[in-house]
Motif scaffolding. Structure first.
Motif, PDB file in Angstrom:
ATOM      1  N   HIS A   1     154.629  50.802 -14.965  1.00 20.53           N
ATOM      2  CA  HIS A   1     155.617  51.225 -15.957  1.00 20.53           C
ATOM      3  C   HIS A   1     155.733  52.751 -15.933  1.00 20.53           C
ATOM      4  CE1 HIS A   1     156.643  51.521 -20.534  1.00 20.53           C
ATOM      5  NE2 HIS A   1     157.703  51.679 -19.787  1.00 20.53           N
TER       6      HIS A   1
ATOM      7  N   SER B   1     159.306  47.533 -19.224  1.00 20.46           N
ATOM      8  CA  SER B   1     158.605  48.261 -20.292  1.00 20.46           C
ATOM      9  C   SER B   1     158.067  47.320 -21.352  1.00 20.46           C
ATOM     10  CB  SER B   1     159.523  49.310 -20.910  1.00 20.46           C
ATOM     11  OG  SER B   1     160.802  48.804 -21.079  1.00 20.46           O
TER      12      SER B   1
ATOM     13  N   LYS C   1     167.892  68.954  -8.734  1.00 16.97           N
ATOM     14  CA  LYS C   1     167.355  69.566  -9.955  1.00 16.97           C
ATOM     15  C   LYS C   1     165.905  69.990  -9.760  1.00 16.97           C
ATOM     16  CE  LYS C   1     169.758  67.506 -13.781  1.00 16.97           C
ATOM     17  NZ  LYS C   1     169.702  66.384 -14.704  1.00 16.97           N
ATOM     18  N   ALA C   2     165.155  69.126  -9.081  1.00 17.94           N
ATOM     19  CA  ALA C   2     163.746  69.449  -8.832  1.00 17.94           C
ATOM     20  C   ALA C   2     163.635  70.691  -7.944  1.00 17.94           C
ATOM     21  CB  ALA C   2     163.045  68.264  -8.190  1.00 17.94           C
TER      22      ALA C   2
ATOM     23  N   ARG D   1     164.254  73.873  -9.813  1.00 19.47           N
ATOM     24  CA  ARG D   1     163.099  74.233 -10.635  1.00 19.47           C
ATOM     25  C   ARG D   1     161.862  74.554  -9.817  1.00 19.47           C
ATOM     26  NH1 ARG D   1     166.331  71.569 -13.645  1.00 19.47           N
ATOM     27  NH2 ARG D   1     166.314  71.827 -15.893  1.00 19.47           N
TER      28      ARG D   1
ATOM     29  N   VAL E   1     159.397  63.847 -14.074  1.00 19.80           N
ATOM     30  CA  VAL E   1     158.803  64.819 -14.998  1.00 19.80           C
ATOM     31  C   VAL E   1     157.628  64.225 -15.777  1.00 19.80           C
ATOM     32  CG1 VAL E   1     159.307  66.334 -16.974  1.00 19.80           C
ATOM     33  CG2 VAL E   1     161.085  65.890 -15.266  1.00 19.80           C
ATOM     34  N   GLN E   2     157.742  62.996 -16.232  1.00 19.65           N
ATOM     35  CA  GLN E   2     156.723  62.430 -17.125  1.00 19.65           C
ATOM     36  C   GLN E   2     155.459  62.118 -16.318  1.00 19.65           C
ATOM     37  OE1 GLN E   2     158.735  63.468 -19.759  1.00 19.65           O
ATOM     38  NE2 GLN E   2     157.416  62.014 -20.759  1.00 19.65           N
TER      39      GLN E   2
ATOM     40  N   LEU F   1     165.173  60.709 -28.544  1.00 20.12           N
ATOM     41  CA  LEU F   1     164.534  59.962 -27.462  1.00 20.12           C
ATOM     42  C   LEU F   1     165.180  58.581 -27.300  1.00 20.12           C
ATOM     43  CD1 LEU F   1     162.353  59.747 -25.305  1.00 20.12           C
ATOM     44  CD2 LEU F   1     160.739  59.025 -27.066  1.00 20.12           C
TER      45      LEU F   1
ATOM     46  N   ARG G   1     172.907  58.839 -24.877  1.00 21.56           N
ATOM     47  CA  ARG G   1     173.379  59.894 -23.987  1.00 21.56           C
ATOM     48  C   ARG G   1     174.362  59.377 -22.935  1.00 21.56           C
ATOM     49  NH1 ARG G   1     170.026  64.314 -20.418  1.00 21.56           N
ATOM     50  NH2 ARG G   1     170.345  62.958 -18.639  1.00 21.56           N
TER      51      ARG G   1
ATOM     52  N   ASN H   1     160.751  57.928 -18.455  1.00 20.78           N
ATOM     53  CA  ASN H   1     161.999  58.655 -18.217  1.00 20.78           C
ATOM     54  C   ASN H   1     161.906  60.075 -18.790  1.00 20.78           C
ATOM     55  OD1 ASN H   1     164.705  59.290 -17.941  1.00 20.78           O
ATOM     56  ND2 ASN H   1     165.414  57.924 -19.567  1.00 20.78           N
ATOM     57  N   PRO H   2     162.199  61.115 -18.043  1.00 17.47           N
ATOM     58  CA  PRO H   2     162.593  61.160 -16.640  1.00 17.47           C
ATOM     59  C   PRO H   2     161.384  61.019 -15.702  1.00 17.47           C
ATOM     60  CG  PRO H   2     162.907  63.320 -17.738  1.00 17.47           C
ATOM     61  CD  PRO H   2     162.260  62.439 -18.724  1.00 17.47           C
TER      62      PRO H   2
ATOM     63  N   SER I   1     168.973  64.291  -8.662  1.00 20.43           N
ATOM     64  CA  SER I   1     167.641  64.479  -9.212  1.00 20.43           C
ATOM     65  C   SER I   1     166.801  65.390  -8.308  1.00 20.43           C
ATOM     66  CB  SER I   1     166.985  63.102  -9.385  1.00 20.43           C
ATOM     67  OG  SER I   1     165.747  63.212 -10.001  1.00 20.43           O
TER      68      SER I   1
HETATM   69  N1  CAA Z   1     163.064  66.669 -11.165  1.00 22.70           N
HETATM   70  C1  CAA Z   1     164.251  66.178 -11.574  1.00 22.70           C
HETATM   71  N2  CAA Z   1     164.810  66.483 -12.735  1.00 22.70           N
HETATM   72  C2  CAA Z   1     164.151  67.332 -13.528  1.00 22.70           C
HETATM   73  C3  CAA Z   1     162.901  67.881 -13.174  1.00 22.70           C
HETATM   74  C4  CAA Z   1     162.358  67.501 -11.933  1.00 22.70           C
HETATM   75  N3  CAA Z   1     161.174  67.962 -11.511  1.00 22.70           N
HETATM   76  N4  CAA Z   1     162.464  68.672 -14.174  1.00 22.70           N
HETATM   77  C5  CAA Z   1     163.400  68.618 -15.135  1.00 22.70           C
HETATM   78  N5  CAA Z   1     164.402  67.808 -14.743  1.00 22.70           N
HETATM   79  C6  CAA Z   1     165.586  67.483 -15.499  1.00 22.70           C
HETATM   80  C7  CAA Z   1     165.286  66.892 -16.846  1.00 22.70           C
HETATM   81  O1  CAA Z   1     165.123  65.491 -16.756  1.00 22.70           O
HETATM   82  C8  CAA Z   1     166.552  67.286 -17.586  1.00 22.70           C
HETATM   83  O2  CAA Z   1     167.597  66.461 -17.120  1.00 22.70           O
HETATM   84  P1  CAA Z   1     169.040  66.498 -17.804  1.00 22.70           P
HETATM   85  O3  CAA Z   1     169.704  67.762 -17.414  1.00 22.70           O
HETATM   86  O4  CAA Z   1     169.699  65.292 -17.206  1.00 22.70           O
HETATM   87  O5  CAA Z   1     168.766  66.405 -19.266  1.00 22.70           O
HETATM   88  C9  CAA Z   1     166.850  68.653 -17.083  1.00 22.70           C
HETATM   89  O6  CAA Z   1     166.268  68.694 -15.779  1.00 22.70           O
HETATM   90  C10 CAA Z   1     166.312  69.715 -17.967  1.00 22.70           C
HETATM   91  O7  CAA Z   1     164.933  69.742 -17.867  1.00 22.70           O
HETATM   92  P2  CAA Z   1     164.059  70.766 -18.696  1.00 22.70           P
HETATM   93  O8  CAA Z   1     162.634  70.502 -18.403  1.00 22.70           O
HETATM   94  O9  CAA Z   1     164.585  72.145 -18.504  1.00 22.70           O
HETATM   95  O10 CAA Z   1     164.471  70.317 -20.166  1.00 22.70           O
HETATM   96  P3  CAA Z   1     163.625  70.113 -21.379  1.00 22.70           P
HETATM   97  O11 CAA Z   1     162.609  71.168 -21.489  1.00 22.70           O
HETATM   98  O12 CAA Z   1     164.612  69.888 -22.448  1.00 22.70           O
HETATM   99  O13 CAA Z   1     162.828  68.735 -21.096  1.00 22.70           O
HETATM  100  C11 CAA Z   1     162.490  66.412 -21.146  1.00 22.70           C
HETATM  101  C12 CAA Z   1     163.497  67.528 -21.018  1.00 22.70           C
HETATM  102  C13 CAA Z   1     161.573  66.433 -19.921  1.00 22.70           C
HETATM  103  C14 CAA Z   1     163.298  65.122 -21.140  1.00 22.70           C
HETATM  104  C15 CAA Z   1     161.617  66.589 -22.424  1.00 22.70           C
HETATM  105  O14 CAA Z   1     162.427  66.767 -23.526  1.00 22.70           O
HETATM  106  C16 CAA Z   1     160.704  65.393 -22.690  1.00 22.70           C
HETATM  107  O15 CAA Z   1     159.613  65.280 -22.134  1.00 22.70           O
HETATM  108  N6  CAA Z   1     161.133  64.489 -23.583  1.00 22.70           N
HETATM  109  C17 CAA Z   1     160.389  63.268 -23.933  1.00 22.70           C
HETATM  110  C18 CAA Z   1     160.684  62.217 -22.920  1.00 22.70           C
HETATM  111  C19 CAA Z   1     159.952  60.949 -23.207  1.00 22.70           C
HETATM  112  O16 CAA Z   1     159.281  60.757 -24.195  1.00 22.70           O
HETATM  113  N7  CAA Z   1     160.096  60.008 -22.274  1.00 22.70           N
HETATM  114  C20 CAA Z   1     159.549  58.687 -22.431  1.00 22.70           C
HETATM  115  C21 CAA Z   1     160.683  57.812 -22.779  1.00 22.70           C
HETATM  116  S1  CAA Z   1     160.160  56.162 -23.065  1.00 22.70           S
HETATM  117  C22 CAA Z   1     160.230  55.491 -21.533  1.00 22.70           C
HETATM  118  O17 CAA Z   1     160.689  56.012 -20.583  1.00 22.70           O
HETATM  119  C23 CAA Z   1     159.628  54.179 -21.421  1.00 22.70           C
HETATM  120  C24 CAA Z   1     160.508  53.040 -21.510  1.00 22.70           C
HETATM  121  O18 CAA Z   1     160.038  52.021 -21.121  1.00 22.70           O
HETATM  122  C25 CAA Z   1     161.878  53.006 -22.051  1.00 22.70           C
END
Ligand code: CAA
Length: 274
Positions: free
Chosen positions: A133, A113, A49-50, A53, A140-141, A224, A265, A136-137, A46
């Motif tokens: 709370h 959650s 990846k950060a 970017r 990013v969120q 999602l 996934r 995910n991820p 992780s």
């Molecule tokens: N650090 C680490 N990883 C990073 C990163 C960072 N700063 N920035 C991006 N990444 C990761 C992403 O997580 C993604 O990982 P994978 O390769 O494993 O898929 C990858 O790098 C690609 O990132 P991009 O930003 O290029 O990709 P994207 O534009 O498709 O965005 C996304 C991906 C951020 C997931 C976006 O689609 C998104 O915001 N989706 C909605 C997510 C959402 O709604 N989350 C809430 C879920 S509900 C929850 O979490 C609560 C619960 O209680 C269950």
């Protein structure tokens, strides 16, 4: 600050990443040698990846130097503990009780959650317990939902808010209620999307495109659900159905897919093939 994260799955590894990037020392607790290794690898991936970017200004290696992954939580002079173990109330309660002893001065946060923070705090030093709370991820969120219960001390809420905002997140404060604000709304839409699919109203792809392009969601509700995990969503829906009634009863299609091991996934197959 020294922070403890218990549970090195998707959420725990993401929270550890966030704390390391924020300059904190992190003790991450998992159980078993394989999981300890997997947790460290997940945090390292992780951070890498950060770095790719350009989201962190120090090298992943130098940040990882502040991470210790342990097999069992021993006494740590931590100020903050965040548990991110599976969504099981008894397990989470046991983990928080152990952390309350190991870290006697720490704020004790659950990343649940949907489970009741009031019930998780019962029998613990409740003034130190609250919900944090994450989404995910995690790196990013931008949101963290801070969950208050009647026994939490105002200074616990204020201190936790300051730390979380220091990590660059926006905090919303909600009172303890099943599913809080975000899971209740997110799961409601997710379950309805599954019912639409089961009823043959539209394809998975078109349902998702509808919410992406019509409502500006970054990904549709079915993709999602795949990302979050169908098993995770099912557990939350079952809990919400028990607490709030039939409107959260999980659709048969969700149960069937989980029974077949189509968890999204992480298994390569959910509503979509990954
Ligand atoms: N650090 C680490 N990883 C990073 C990163 C960072 N700063 N920035 C991006 N990444 C990761 C992403 O997580 C993604 O990982 P994978 O390769 O494993 O898929 C990858 O790098 C690609 O990132 P991009 O930003 O290029 O990709 P994207 O534009 O498709 O965005 C996304 C991906 C951020 C997931 C976006 O689609 C998104 O915001 N989706 C909605 C997510 C959402 O709604 N989350 C809430 C879920 S509900 C929850 O979490 C609560 C619960 O209680 C269950």
């Amino acid at each position: 600050m020294i922070a403890v994260v218990v549970g090195g799955g998707t959420m725990g590894a993401g929270i550890a990443h966030l704390l390391l990037a924020g300059g904190h020392e992190v003790v991450l607790a998992e159980s078993g040698a394989d999981r300890v290794t997997a947790a460290r690898d997940a945090v390292a991936r992780s951070l890498a990846k950060a770095a790719e970017r350009g989201k962190i200004d120090r090298s992943p290696e130098s940040l990882l130097a502040a991470l210790t992954v342990v097999d069992r939580l021993a006494a740590v002079p931590a100020e903050l503990v965040i548990e991110a173990v599976p969504e099981d109330a008894a397990l989470k309660h046991a983990v928080l009780a152990e952390a309350a002893n190991a870290c006697p001065d720490a704020i004790l946060a659950s990343n649940t959650s949907s489970l009741s923070i009031t019930r998780l705090a019962a029998g613990l030093p409740a003034e130190r317990v609250l919900g944090l709370h994450f989404f995910n991820p995690v790196p990013v969120q931008p949101l963290v939902e801070l969950v208050r219960h009647p026994g939490v001390a105002p200074e616990t809420v204020a201190t936790a808010r300051t730390w979380v905002e220091g990590l660059g997140k926006t905090v919303i404060e909600v009172n303890d209620a099943p599913g809080f604000a975000t899971s209740r709304l997110g799961v409601a839409v997710g379950l309805e999307a599954i019912r639409l699919l089961a009823e043959g109203v539209a394809s998975a792809e078109d349902i998702d495109t509808g919410m992406r392009l019509g409502y500006g969601w970054p990904m549709g509700p079915l993709r999602l659900t795949d990302l979050v995990g169908l098993d995770v969503r099912l557990a939350i829906a079952e809990h919400l159905a028990a607490e709030l009634g039939d409107r959260f009863t999980p659709p048969d299609l969700l149960r069937e897919k989980v029974a077949r091991g189509e968890l999204g996934r992480k298994t390569g197959q959910g509503f979509f093939t990954w």
